[in-house]
Design an enzyme around this catalytic site. Sequence first.
Site, short mmCIF file in Angstrom:
data_model
loop_
_atom_site.label_atom_id
_atom_site.label_comp_id
_atom_site.label_asym_id
_atom_site.label_seq_id
_atom_site.Cartn_x
_atom_site.Cartn_y
_atom_site.Cartn_z
N LEU A 174 0.81 -1.21 0.00
CA LEU A 174 0.00 0.00 0.00
C LEU A 174 0.84 1.26 0.00
O LEU A 174 0.37 2.34 -0.37
CB LEU A 174 -0.93 0.00 1.22
CG LEU A 174 -1.88 -1.18 1.35
CD1 LEU A 174 -2.65 -1.10 2.67
CD2 LEU A 174 -2.84 -1.23 0.17
N GLY A 175 2.08 1.16 0.45
CA GLY A 175 2.95 2.33 0.53
C GLY A 175 4.27 1.96 1.16
O GLY A 175 4.55 0.78 1.42
N GLY A 232 7.26 3.55 4.10
CA GLY A 232 7.71 4.56 5.05
C GLY A 232 9.16 4.32 5.41
O GLY A 232 9.82 3.43 4.85
N VAL A 288 4.39 -0.77 3.74
CA VAL A 288 3.06 -0.87 4.33
C VAL A 288 2.26 -1.82 3.45
O VAL A 288 2.11 -1.60 2.25
CB VAL A 288 2.36 0.50 4.40
CG1 VAL A 288 0.96 0.35 5.00
CG2 VAL A 288 3.19 1.49 5.21
N LYS A 307 1.87 -1.77 9.14
CA LYS A 307 3.24 -1.26 9.13
C LYS A 307 4.01 -1.96 10.24
O LYS A 307 3.57 -1.97 11.38
CB LYS A 307 3.26 0.26 9.34
CG LYS A 307 4.67 0.83 9.38
CD LYS A 307 4.68 2.36 9.30
CE LYS A 307 4.36 3.01 10.60
NZ LYS A 307 4.59 4.49 10.56
N ASP A 333 4.18 17.21 9.61
CA ASP A 333 4.49 16.67 8.28
C ASP A 333 3.22 16.63 7.42
O ASP A 333 2.94 15.65 6.72
CB ASP A 333 5.10 15.27 8.40
CG ASP A 333 5.73 14.80 7.09
OD1 ASP A 333 6.09 15.65 6.26
OD2 ASP A 333 5.86 13.58 6.91
#
Length: 547
Positions: free
Chosen positions: A68-69, A71, A76, A91, A184
Amino acid sequence: MGVCVAKQATARDGQSPENGRKATLSDQLTISLDRAKQMSFNAASTHARYHNGRKLEEDYEVNFKKVLGEGCSGLVVMAKGRHDGRKYALKRIHKLKVQAKVLKQLTAEVEIYLMLDHPHIAALRDVYENDSEIALLTECCEGGELYSRLSSSGTYAEPDAAEATNQMLLAVGYLHAHHVVHRDLKLENFLYETTEANSCLKLIDFGFAKIWDPSTLMMASCGSIAYVSPDVLKGEGYTSKCDLWSLGVIVFMLLVGYPPFHGSEKDMRTNILAASVDWSHKSRWRKVSEDAVDFVKCLLTREPSQRMDVAEALSHRWIKARNTKGRRPSLDKECLRSLRHYADTSRVRRAVLQLLAQELAPEETKDLRDMFLSLDSTGEGTISLSELKQAIRGEEEPVSEASGNSPKSPKTPAARLRRAKSEVIGSLFEVLDANGDEQVYYSDFLAATMDVRKQIRQEAVLSAFNRLDADGSGSISAEDLRKVIGETFEGVNVELLVREADAACKGELTFQDFLGLLEATDASVSPKARQRAGIQPSFYLQPHVVP
């Protein structure tokens, strides 16, 4: 996640190494459940979501191929709840593979995340910790990033930009009201809940978030360079207003499709420090209203003291214009009846409802979410006693505190509550205020009003039961409750809670006992009378088919 763009945190910011000594995992680099509970909106809910020793795989099926992503701590990926069938974002933080300073920052992120509770912040579902890793499960927002949607459309129509901005402000307003600064904010850190055009936005990634004491200045230069405020870059200390500058950058891009600061990193730093915004694309700005331009200028202001805060931004005419209804927020009779019943019900049932509120899917809470947000007149993400009183009274005439109810005595529970004296509503508020800080949070509100829902998935009920059945024995004992919610709930020892619900004196609650708690929608009506009247249980319904 962004990166630090200037010097590292100093002792003034509370993130420096301890006198140069090499920290160990046992010192300070694991999550403090006690600290998280002290900060939390609901200590029992926070306790129930943190698992030390329990295996993630017992509750979730992980799909490592569905990324999904990414970091700073890794990928993730998608996970699926074994009990509720819902999708979550996973995560994992490998403690031994990150520097001590980074791990300290990541565990601080988890503790902050455990305290948050707002409709426009992606919910933290569960945290698992063992000697080697920390795993975070959050709700899976399948609508994608705000960045992606903007990239597809080029720009947002002004009404859509104003609506998105309002939702982002509500998330940030909640954080600031509870002494949290995100640090952020960017297009990539706001996700859409679903792929629908009118889906709500949710804030994610609290890796740089900080509990902030307004009597001091923050020093760590965190964030992504294109969104960082001049007060952060100067390195002389900054306040929560840094988040408002970042929001200004986001709104600028929504309106015209290009960033206010661009070029090399050196050029961006120079222009940001001078607040030299690129307004040169006249053809794009001609299509934007004066109110929208003024809104952006009031955020992209170099001096923090002159920059709008969240309350001022929410009151700006560009945001206010999105709501032309002007109606006074009011609770309908079903919500009033549910609130009254929640206050009168047993403590153990309230504990169960608070956990069940965490199991509800977005489609099950949309109406209640919208109602909660309408009652929050300050944008701080909670409901005060005065806001609750106003919503309960609705359009009713004020009650005379001396005489009590009006000459025509109301006959329904909802009508009686509308005409109740202030001390009655005050007592109701005390029950809703789970942590005693004179605020009703979103999950408190859901727990107290979910009786109005006509259907709740069977999977949600089973998931809540399995969460309370800590040892997997098929029943809930006092020891199970202690493991899941802590020693007490509302000041009452967990053994007493079990006795309160254990009509058969078995010392534990079976699934049928659990259903009995949820189906007790009116304690004054016996089960036989309910059956004769054809009243159906409101919670345990047909299974929901999960794709």
